[in-house]
Design a protein around this motif. Structure first.
Motif, PDB file in Angstrom:
ATOM      1  N   SER A  35      34.953  31.425  40.972  1.00  0.00           N
ATOM      2  CA  SER A  35      35.871  32.134  40.089  1.00  0.00           C
ATOM      3  C   SER A  35      36.012  31.425  38.748  1.00  0.00           C
ATOM      4  CB  SER A  35      37.237  32.270  40.764  1.00  0.00           C
ATOM      5  OG  SER A  35      38.115  33.012  39.958  1.00  0.00           O
ATOM      6  N   ALA A  36      36.082  30.104  38.770  1.00  0.00           N
ATOM      7  CA  ALA A  36      36.179  29.348  37.520  1.00  0.00           C
ATOM      8  C   ALA A  36      34.927  29.540  36.666  1.00  0.00           C
ATOM      9  CB  ALA A  36      36.391  27.866  37.827  1.00  0.00           C
ATOM     10  N   LEU A  37      33.769  29.533  37.302  1.00  0.00           N
ATOM     11  CA  LEU A  37      32.516  29.775  36.582  1.00  0.00           C
ATOM     12  C   LEU A  37      32.516  31.158  35.938  1.00  0.00           C
ATOM     13  CD1 LEU A  37      30.038  28.269  39.194  1.00  0.00           C
ATOM     14  CD2 LEU A  37      30.322  27.439  36.847  1.00  0.00           C
ATOM     15  N   GLU A  38      33.008  32.128  36.687  1.00  0.00           N
ATOM     16  CA  GLU A  38      33.068  33.488  36.150  1.00  0.00           C
ATOM     17  C   GLU A  38      33.975  33.552  34.927  1.00  0.00           C
ATOM     18  OE1 GLU A  38      34.266  38.009  37.623  1.00  0.00           O
ATOM     19  OE2 GLU A  38      34.005  36.402  39.099  1.00  0.00           O
ATOM     20  N   HIS A  39      35.147  32.948  35.031  1.00  0.00           N
ATOM     21  CA  HIS A  39      36.072  32.937  33.895  1.00  0.00           C
ATOM     22  C   HIS A  39      35.498  32.167  32.708  1.00  0.00           C
ATOM     23  CE1 HIS A  39      39.540  34.995  35.533  1.00  0.00           C
ATOM     24  NE2 HIS A  39      39.442  34.304  36.653  1.00  0.00           N
ATOM     25  N   ALA A  40      34.619  31.229  32.987  1.00  0.00           N
ATOM     26  CA  ALA A  40      33.984  30.457  31.918  1.00  0.00           C
ATOM     27  C   ALA A  40      32.781  31.182  31.318  1.00  0.00           C
ATOM     28  CB  ALA A  40      33.556  29.086  32.446  1.00  0.00           C
ATOM     29  N   GLY A  41      32.481  32.368  31.826  1.00  0.00           N
ATOM     30  CA  GLY A  41      31.355  33.137  31.309  1.00  0.00           C
ATOM     31  C   GLY A  41      30.010  32.740  31.865  1.00  0.00           C
ATOM     32  N   GLN A  42      30.000  31.900  32.898  1.00  0.00           N
ATOM     33  CA  GLN A  42      28.744  31.473  33.527  1.00  0.00           C
ATOM     34  C   GLN A  42      28.456  32.402  34.708  1.00  0.00           C
ATOM     35  OE1 GLN A  42      28.375  27.151  34.069  1.00  0.00           O
ATOM     36  NE2 GLN A  42      30.180  26.876  32.757  1.00  0.00           N
ATOM     37  N   TYR A  43      28.046  33.618  34.384  1.00  0.00           N
ATOM     38  CA  TYR A  43      27.986  34.672  35.397  1.00  0.00           C
ATOM     39  C   TYR A  43      26.910  34.444  36.453  1.00  0.00           C
ATOM     40  CZ  TYR A  43      30.935  37.010  31.961  1.00  0.00           C
ATOM     41  OH  TYR A  43      31.946  37.313  31.078  1.00  0.00           O
TER      42      TYR A  43
ATOM     43  N   TYR B 142      32.526  38.584  49.264  1.00  0.00           N
ATOM     44  CA  TYR B 142      31.941  39.895  48.961  1.00  0.00           C
ATOM     45  C   TYR B 142      32.781  40.618  47.903  1.00  0.00           C
ATOM     46  CZ  TYR B 142      28.744  39.680  52.984  1.00  0.00           C
ATOM     47  OH  TYR B 142      27.747  39.338  53.865  1.00  0.00           O
ATOM     48  N   ASN B 143      34.106  40.573  48.072  1.00  0.00           N
ATOM     49  CA  ASN B 143      34.997  41.227  47.119  1.00  0.00           C
ATOM     50  C   ASN B 143      34.807  40.666  45.714  1.00  0.00           C
ATOM     51  OD1 ASN B 143      37.749  42.764  46.536  1.00  0.00           O
ATOM     52  ND2 ASN B 143      37.952  40.724  45.660  1.00  0.00           N
ATOM     53  N   ASN B 144      34.837  39.348  45.603  1.00  0.00           N
ATOM     54  CA  ASN B 144      34.790  38.744  44.274  1.00  0.00           C
ATOM     55  C   ASN B 144      33.425  38.894  43.622  1.00  0.00           C
ATOM     56  OD1 ASN B 144      37.380  38.095  44.939  1.00  0.00           O
ATOM     57  ND2 ASN B 144      37.124  35.885  44.832  1.00  0.00           N
ATOM     58  N   ARG B 145      32.364  38.833  44.444  1.00  0.00           N
ATOM     59  CA  ARG B 145      31.032  39.066  43.866  1.00  0.00           C
ATOM     60  C   ARG B 145      30.904  40.518  43.438  1.00  0.00           C
ATOM     61  NH1 ARG B 145      25.253  38.059  46.883  1.00  0.00           N
ATOM     62  NH2 ARG B 145      25.691  40.163  47.663  1.00  0.00           N
ATOM     63  N   GLY B 146      31.502  41.429  44.208  1.00  0.00           N
ATOM     64  CA  GLY B 146      31.476  42.833  43.819  1.00  0.00           C
ATOM     65  C   GLY B 146      32.169  43.070  42.489  1.00  0.00           C
ATOM     66  N   LEU B 147      33.318  42.393  42.279  1.00  0.00           N
ATOM     67  CA  LEU B 147      34.017  42.533  41.001  1.00  0.00           C
ATOM     68  C   LEU B 147      33.187  41.965  39.851  1.00  0.00           C
ATOM     69  CD1 LEU B 147      37.716  41.664  41.939  1.00  0.00           C
ATOM     70  CD2 LEU B 147      36.754  43.914  41.429  1.00  0.00           C
ATOM     71  N   LEU B 148      32.511  40.846  40.113  1.00  0.00           N
ATOM     72  CA  LEU B 148      31.636  40.273  39.092  1.00  0.00           C
ATOM     73  C   LEU B 148      30.519  41.239  38.735  1.00  0.00           C
ATOM     74  CD1 LEU B 148      30.458  38.018  37.317  1.00  0.00           C
ATOM     75  CD2 LEU B 148      29.423  37.045  39.385  1.00  0.00           C
ATOM     76  N   LEU B 149      29.889  41.828  39.736  1.00  0.00           N
ATOM     77  CA  LEU B 149      28.807  42.791  39.491  1.00  0.00           C
ATOM     78  C   LEU B 149      29.323  44.012  38.730  1.00  0.00           C
ATOM     79  CD1 LEU B 149      27.033  42.516  42.942  1.00  0.00           C
ATOM     80  CD2 LEU B 149      25.995  41.953  40.736  1.00  0.00           C
ATOM     81  N   SER B 150      30.535  44.442  39.068  1.00  0.00           N
ATOM     82  CA  SER B 150      31.130  45.570  38.350  1.00  0.00           C
ATOM     83  C   SER B 150      31.347  45.210  36.885  1.00  0.00           C
ATOM     84  CB  SER B 150      32.452  45.958  39.005  1.00  0.00           C
ATOM     85  OG  SER B 150      33.101  46.960  38.250  1.00  0.00           O
ATOM     86  N   ARG B 151      31.814  43.987  36.657  1.00  0.00           N
ATOM     87  CA  ARG B 151      32.039  43.522  35.288  1.00  0.00           C
ATOM     88  C   ARG B 151      30.740  43.543  34.492  1.00  0.00           C
ATOM     89  NH1 ARG B 151      34.916  37.674  33.989  1.00  0.00           N
ATOM     90  NH2 ARG B 151      35.059  37.882  31.724  1.00  0.00           N
ATOM     91  N   LEU B 152      29.631  43.299  35.171  1.00  0.00           N
ATOM     92  CA  LEU B 152      28.318  43.311  34.537  1.00  0.00           C
ATOM     93  C   LEU B 152      27.689  44.701  34.553  1.00  0.00           C
ATOM     94  CD1 LEU B 152      26.955  39.975  36.055  1.00  0.00           C
ATOM     95  CD2 LEU B 152      27.904  40.334  33.771  1.00  0.00           C
TER      96      LEU B 152
END
Length: 316
Positions: free
Chosen positions: A65-73, A94-104
């Motif tokens: 989650s910290a990496l995601e917030h730092a833009g290191q997708y 799975y939930n958090n990776r799904g949200l990351l993929l949605s963001r992308l």
């Protein structure tokens, strides 16, 4: 323009059991930095904790989650995947990776992650967030029927969940159930009279119904609750414009643009006001600004058509 929809990022927050104090101290310090939005420091602390216990999925989830917030997708994606490999039943990963993929905007892959997470039969507290998040993705891709079904399932587990009620209200009009929109939104106010999003969306509903005076009364409430709510000024401005109150509408939309200068929709509204005030030159400047800020991709070709019709010199 409905400004309030919701997704839920799930973080595994469990009591610490069985780890050495040094690891836990590092994790707690990382959590503090994460809450302070100091992601670089949080990641550094988590790396130190993981050097002691590399397969600790709790540490890995927070790091992802910290990496995601730092833009290191990519690194965030890989870290979520590592958690899933270590614990294939970790629905939070799975939930958090799904949200990351949605963001992308990788919506198909995101939906698969949510499907897989739901199939793991998580506890009720987790299943509500999963249906809510999957429904939000379906809303993004305009699968409103699928979104409505997911929100309804979430509501069956938690009938007082404000985020679910809000998102459910947001798709009712799209599937021919517009008569239920106000029912859901008013239920939110009953649960939490201070929930600003419900007032904004009730205002939008009345705006769509052509009841501009009632819409304004709800946007007034929004702005009483938060005088810096840019979209509140923008939407109130549009309703004042529809009532022919051009001076008041212009004052509102200027304040909205001051607070949120990147909102293409606001320039569209101001352009309409300038047209009504017989000032096509300013209107055309605003239509151009709206297009440059990406109006068409978000809302369609209305502004392009307005510019073609009213901005003769811009079309030469």
């Amino acid at each position: 323009m409905k400004p309030y929809t919701y997704c839920i990022l799930l973080l595994l927050c469990l009591p610490w059991v069985g780890y050495s104090q040094s690891k836990e101290e590092l994790y707690e310090a990382a959590s503090t930095e994460y809450d302070r939005k100091n992601m670089v420091k949080a990641i550094d602390l988590l790396n130190k904790a993981l050097s002691i216990e590399p397969k600790n999925t709790r540490f890995l989830l927070l790091k992802a989650s910290a990496l995601e917030h730092a833009g290191q997708y990519q690194a965030a994606y890989d870290t979520y995947t590592t958690v899933m490999q270590l614990n294939p039943r970790d629905f939070i990963a799975y939930n958090n990776r799904g949200l990351l993929l949605s963001r992308l905007q990788e919506y198909e892959l995101a939906l698969k992650d949510f499907d897989d997470a739901i199939n793991l039969n998580p506890p009720d507290t987790g299943i509500v967030g999963l249906y809510l998040n999957r429904g939000s993705i379906k809303t993004s891709i305009r699968d409103f029927t699928g979104a409505y079904e997911d929100y309804t399932k979430a509501l069956s587990y938690d009938s007082l969940n404000i985020a679910v009620l809000n998102n459910l209200a947001g798709v009712c009009d799209e599937i021919g159930k517009g008569d239920l929109t106000l029912k859901y939104l008013n239920k939110i106010i009953t649960i939490d009279p201070n929930f600003i999003g419900a007032y904004a969306n009730i205002g939008f509903k009345y705006q769509e119904m052509g009841d501009y005076k009632t819409a304004i009364s709800y946007y007034n409430k929004v702005l009483e609750m938060d005088p810096r709510e840019a979209l509140g000024y923008s939407n109130r401005s549009y309703n004042r414009y529809k009532l022919g109150e051009y001076v008041a509408a212009l004052k509102d939309i200027n304040e909205s643009i001051r607070l949120y200068p990147g909102n293409s929709y606001a320039y569209r509204v101001r352009g309409l006001i300038y047209l009504a005030m017989k000032d096509p030159n300013r209107a055309c400047k605003d239509f151009t600004e709206a297009l440059e800020l990406g109006f068409t991709g978000m809302y369609g070709d209305e502004v392009e058509n307005l510019k073609k019709k009213h901005c003769i010199f811009d079309n030469l």
